[in-house]
Design a protein around this motif. Structure first.
Motif, PDB file in Angstrom:
ATOM      1  N   SER A  32       0.824  -1.216   0.000  1.00 17.30           N
ATOM      2  CA  SER A  32       0.000   0.000   0.000  1.00 17.30           C
ATOM      3  C   SER A  32       0.856   1.263   0.000  1.00 17.30           C
ATOM      4  O   SER A  32       0.498   2.250  -0.648  1.00 17.30           O
ATOM      5  N   ASP A  91      -3.205   1.078  -7.710  1.00 21.05           N
ATOM      6  CA  ASP A  91      -3.930   0.218  -6.771  1.00 21.05           C
ATOM      7  C   ASP A  91      -3.230  -1.134  -6.688  1.00 21.05           C
ATOM      8  O   ASP A  91      -2.381  -1.474  -7.520  1.00 21.05           O
ATOM      9  N   SER A  92      -3.591  -1.910  -5.687  1.00 23.39           N
ATOM     10  CA  SER A  92      -2.893  -3.187  -5.469  1.00 23.39           C
ATOM     11  C   SER A  92      -3.137  -4.172  -6.611  1.00 23.39           C
ATOM     12  O   SER A  92      -2.275  -5.001  -6.907  1.00 23.39           O
ATOM     13  N   GLN A 133      -0.871  -7.517   5.544  1.00 26.40           N
ATOM     14  CA  GLN A 133       0.096  -6.641   4.900  1.00 26.40           C
ATOM     15  C   GLN A 133       1.255  -7.441   4.318  1.00 26.40           C
ATOM     16  O   GLN A 133       1.774  -8.339   4.965  1.00 26.40           O
TER      17      GLN A 133
END
Length: 150
Positions: free
Chosen positions: A60, A69-70, A97
């Motif tokens: 992130s 964006d991821s 994460q």
């Protein structure tokens, strides 16, 4: 602003968005052979720049810096991992994460990439002051547009 609203049908060459788009294409054409020597795409190079500034970043954090964006970033990171430049590690504090770490090969790549900015600077044909002012103005414009959409 009123001159834009009252103007006739827009012409392609008068569109700021087209100028920015075509500039981006031209920049990528110059970068392509330089980055090919490193076996990187432009997007992968941007990720590496973020990591060279500071290792062990979350997905992130990288996404925020690159405005990605991821879903876009994850395939890039997987390819960089396959190439041996980074490792993806789950955070011990929060398994949701993923932390991206440079490998030794990824750190060494920084030295190989050292001359790229000089080559780009020469290709652009502007003074350092002109490029700095242009970059600042483009960043201001981007930030204003982001605020407008938010």
């Amino acid at each position: 602003m009123s001159e834009f609203k009252n103007s006739k049908t827009p012409v392609l060459q008068e569109q700021l968005c087209f100028s920015v788009y075509s500039l981006s294409l031209a920049i990528n054409k110059v970068y392509r052979p330089l980055l090919k020597k490193l076996d990187l795409t432009y997007s992968q190079y941007l990720v590496m720049l973020v990591l060279w500034e500071g290792d062990q970043r979350t997905v992130s954090e990288i996404g925020e810096q690159l405005f990605l964006d991821s879903a876009t970033l994850t395939p890039l990171l997987k390819r960089l991992e396959s190439a041996g430049f980074v490792q993806r590690v789950r955070s011990s504090q929060d398994e949701r994460q993923v932390i991206i770490c440079l490998t030794d090969e990824g750190r060494q790549l920084r030295q190989q990439a050292a001359g790229i900015m000089d080559e780009m600077f020469c290709a652009m044909g502007c003074s350092l002051e002109e490029l700095s002012a242009l970059r600042e103005r483009l960043n201001d414009l981007r930030n204003h547009l982001i605020q407008h959409v938010a």
